[in-house]
Scaffold this motif. Sequence first.
Motif, PDB file in Angstrom:
ATOM      1  N   GLN A   3       0.850  -1.194   0.000  1.00 16.60           N
ATOM      2  CA  GLN A   3       0.000   0.000   0.000  1.00 16.60           C
ATOM      3  C   GLN A   3       0.877   1.233   0.000  1.00 16.60           C
ATOM      4  N   ILE A   4       0.647   2.130  -0.966  1.00 16.26           N
ATOM      5  CA  ILE A   4       1.482   3.315  -1.139  1.00 16.26           C
ATOM      6  C   ILE A   4       1.094   4.421  -0.164  1.00 16.26           C
ATOM      7  N   LEU A   5      -0.198   4.648   0.015  1.00 13.57           N
ATOM      8  CA  LEU A   5      -0.684   5.734   0.866  1.00 13.57           C
ATOM      9  C   LEU A   5      -1.181   5.200   2.207  1.00 13.57           C
ATOM     10  N   PRO A   6      -1.166   6.039   3.239  1.00 10.96           N
ATOM     11  CA  PRO A   6      -1.708   5.638   4.542  1.00 10.96           C
ATOM     12  C   PRO A   6      -3.185   5.270   4.420  1.00 10.96           C
ATOM     13  N   ALA A   7      -3.613   4.318   5.224  1.00  8.02           N
ATOM     14  CA  ALA A   7      -4.993   3.819   5.144  1.00  8.02           C
ATOM     15  C   ALA A   7      -6.016   4.931   5.364  1.00  8.02           C
ATOM     16  N   ALA A   8      -5.739   5.841   6.302  1.00  7.53           N
ATOM     17  CA  ALA A   8      -6.687   6.928   6.596  1.00  7.53           C
ATOM     18  C   ALA A   8      -6.855   7.850   5.399  1.00  7.53           C
ATOM     19  N   LEU A   9      -5.749   8.092   4.679  1.00  3.84           N
ATOM     20  CA  LEU A   9      -5.812   8.957   3.504  1.00  3.84           C
ATOM     21  C   LEU A   9      -6.571   8.269   2.374  1.00  3.84           C
ATOM     22  N   VAL A  10      -6.328   6.996   2.204  1.00  9.83           N
ATOM     23  CA  VAL A  10      -7.041   6.219   1.175  1.00  9.83           C
ATOM     24  C   VAL A  10      -8.540   6.221   1.448  1.00  9.83           C
ATOM     25  N   LYS A  11      -8.906   6.066   2.712  1.00 15.98           N
ATOM     26  CA  LYS A  11     -10.328   6.068   3.093  1.00 15.98           C
ATOM     27  C   LYS A  11     -10.962   7.422   2.789  1.00 15.98           C
ATOM     28  N   ALA A  12     -10.236   8.519   3.093  1.00 18.72           N
ATOM     29  CA  ALA A  12     -10.757   9.865   2.810  1.00 18.72           C
ATOM     30  C   ALA A  12     -10.950  10.061   1.319  1.00 18.72           C
ATOM     31  N   ILE A  13      -9.991   9.582   0.515  1.00 19.36           N
ATOM     32  CA  ILE A  13     -10.089   9.698  -0.946  1.00 19.36           C
ATOM     33  C   ILE A  13     -11.302   8.923  -1.456  1.00 19.36           C
ATOM     34  N   ASP A  14     -11.492   7.719  -0.938  1.00 21.39           N
ATOM     35  CA  ASP A  14     -12.628   6.884  -1.360  1.00 21.39           C
ATOM     36  C   ASP A  14     -13.962   7.563  -1.044  1.00 21.39           C
ATOM     37  N   GLU A  15     -14.068   8.137   0.158  1.00 22.73           N
ATOM     38  CA  GLU A  15     -15.322   8.774   0.558  1.00 22.73           C
ATOM     39  C   GLU A  15     -15.580  10.055  -0.239  1.00 22.73           C
ATOM     40  N   LEU A  16     -14.535  10.838  -0.467  1.00 25.28           N
ATOM     41  CA  LEU A  16     -14.689  12.063  -1.261  1.00 25.28           C
ATOM     42  C   LEU A  16     -15.054  11.720  -2.706  1.00 25.28           C
ATOM     43  N   GLY A  17     -14.562  10.590  -3.178  1.00 23.57           N
ATOM     44  CA  GLY A  17     -14.859  10.160  -4.540  1.00 23.57           C
ATOM     45  C   GLY A  17     -16.301   9.756  -4.746  1.00 23.57           C
ATOM     46  N   ARG A  18     -17.043   9.574  -3.661  1.00 17.38           N
ATOM     47  CA  ARG A  18     -18.469   9.245  -3.769  1.00 17.38           C
ATOM     48  C   ARG A  18     -19.321  10.463  -4.107  1.00 17.38           C
ATOM     49  N   LEU A  19     -18.750  11.654  -3.920  1.00 12.21           N
ATOM     50  CA  LEU A  19     -19.500  12.880  -4.201  1.00 12.21           C
ATOM     51  C   LEU A  19     -19.742  13.016  -5.698  1.00 12.21           C
ATOM     52  N   PRO A  20     -20.916  13.528  -6.098  1.00 14.51           N
ATOM     53  CA  PRO A  20     -21.213  13.669  -7.532  1.00 14.51           C
ATOM     54  C   PRO A  20     -20.248  14.632  -8.210  1.00 14.51           C
ATOM     55  N   VAL A  22     -17.118  14.259  -8.654  1.00 14.70           N
ATOM     56  CA  VAL A  22     -15.753  14.191  -8.126  1.00 14.70           C
ATOM     57  C   VAL A  22     -15.103  12.886  -8.586  1.00 14.70           C
ATOM     58  N   GLY A  23     -14.101  13.001  -9.442  1.00 15.68           N
ATOM     59  CA  GLY A  23     -13.375  11.831  -9.907  1.00 15.68           C
ATOM     60  C   GLY A  23     -12.250  11.479  -8.955  1.00 15.68           C
ATOM     61  N   GLU A  24     -11.495  10.448  -9.309  1.00 12.16           N
ATOM     62  CA  GLU A  24     -10.424   9.967  -8.429  1.00 12.16           C
ATOM     63  C   GLU A  24      -9.350  11.027  -8.207  1.00 12.16           C
ATOM     64  N   ARG A  25      -8.921  11.691  -9.275  1.00 12.59           N
ATOM     65  CA  ARG A  25      -7.861  12.687  -9.150  1.00 12.59           C
ATOM     66  C   ARG A  25      -8.315  13.877  -8.296  1.00 12.59           C
ATOM     67  N   THR A  26      -9.553  14.318  -8.513  1.00  8.55           N
ATOM     68  CA  THR A  26     -10.085  15.435  -7.718  1.00  8.55           C
ATOM     69  C   THR A  26     -10.204  15.037  -6.258  1.00  8.55           C
ATOM     70  N   ALA A  27     -10.660  13.819  -6.009  1.00  2.93           N
ATOM     71  CA  ALA A  27     -10.776  13.323  -4.632  1.00  2.93           C
ATOM     72  C   ALA A  27      -9.407  13.295  -3.961  1.00  2.93           C
ATOM     73  N   GLU A  28      -8.388  12.918  -4.701  1.00  4.98           N
ATOM     74  CA  GLU A  28      -7.031  12.898  -4.156  1.00  4.98           C
ATOM     75  C   GLU A  28      -6.568  14.304  -3.778  1.00  4.98           C
ATOM     76  N   ARG A  29      -6.870  15.277  -4.665  1.00  5.87           N
ATOM     77  CA  ARG A  29      -6.467  16.660  -4.386  1.00  5.87           C
ATOM     78  C   ARG A  29      -7.199  17.207  -3.164  1.00  5.87           C
ATOM     79  N   PHE A  30      -8.494  16.907  -3.064  1.00  5.52           N
ATOM     80  CA  PHE A  30      -9.273  17.358  -1.905  1.00  5.52           C
ATOM     81  C   PHE A  30      -8.699  16.772  -0.614  1.00  5.52           C
ATOM     82  N   ALA A  31      -8.447  15.481  -0.632  1.00  6.26           N
ATOM     83  CA  ALA A  31      -7.963  14.800   0.565  1.00  6.26           C
ATOM     84  C   ALA A  31      -6.588  15.340   0.976  1.00  6.26           C
ATOM     85  N   TYR A  32      -5.722  15.567  -0.008  1.00  4.68           N
ATOM     86  CA  TYR A  32      -4.384  16.073   0.310  1.00  4.68           C
ATOM     87  C   TYR A  32      -4.454  17.505   0.822  1.00  4.68           C
ATOM     88  N   PHE A  33      -5.372  18.292   0.272  1.00  5.05           N
ATOM     89  CA  PHE A  33      -5.561  19.669   0.759  1.00  5.05           C
ATOM     90  C   PHE A  33      -5.988  19.652   2.227  1.00  5.05           C
TER      91      PHE A  33
END
Length: 204
Positions: A3-20, A22-33
């Motif tokens: 696993q490249i990223l911490p589990a908590a960060l991956v979970k945040a990306i997955d949940e943000l990606g559920r928003l209408p 919001v694609g994977e890349r956008t979810a990653e940027r939101f989570a990192y912000f």
Amino acid sequence: MTQILPAALVKAIDELGRLPGVGERTAERFAYFLLRSDTHTTDKLASSIAELHSRVKTCPVTFALIDVNQEVSPLYADNGRNKRLVAVVEEPLDIVALERTGQFHGTYHVLGGAISPIDGIGPEQLHIPELLQRLKTDEVEEVIIATNASVEGESTALFLQRHIQDAGNNVIISRLARGIPVGVDLEYADQITLTHALEGRRTL
């Protein structure tokens, strides 16, 4: 695979990606912000999201979104609004768009969606019976059908028109005018927009 990223960060990306929208890349940027922000920022966001279900409810008359301590929508309770003029919209946020114009002084009725057999949404799932009751209770004179300019929106508008007429309500039924937006070439306009533009043409 490691696993490249911490589990908590991956979970945040997955949940943000559920928003209408919001694609994977956008979810990653939101989570990192959010990760780089201070805890005060993330706590405020988390608190506001947590309060959505406990602090927001639906108006029992108009089905607009209101504060939990309000009985009905402020727009409906406002004596300065014309209760005999009702704009019917699909979703609560459509009210915001119309209010921004500053040109509408009636009240609203939220259907809660549009008729879409593909999505399993039929007329019985919309707030149509409540609308028919309001036409009588508020002695409504005009209903503006302000559904979206989509196939589902058009189908819903036609259904509403027939339903209101069949119920014997003596009200004026109007539809928001449609046309080609400023700056859009004809070749890029969709069929529904062009059809309404032709129907709504005016003499110069």
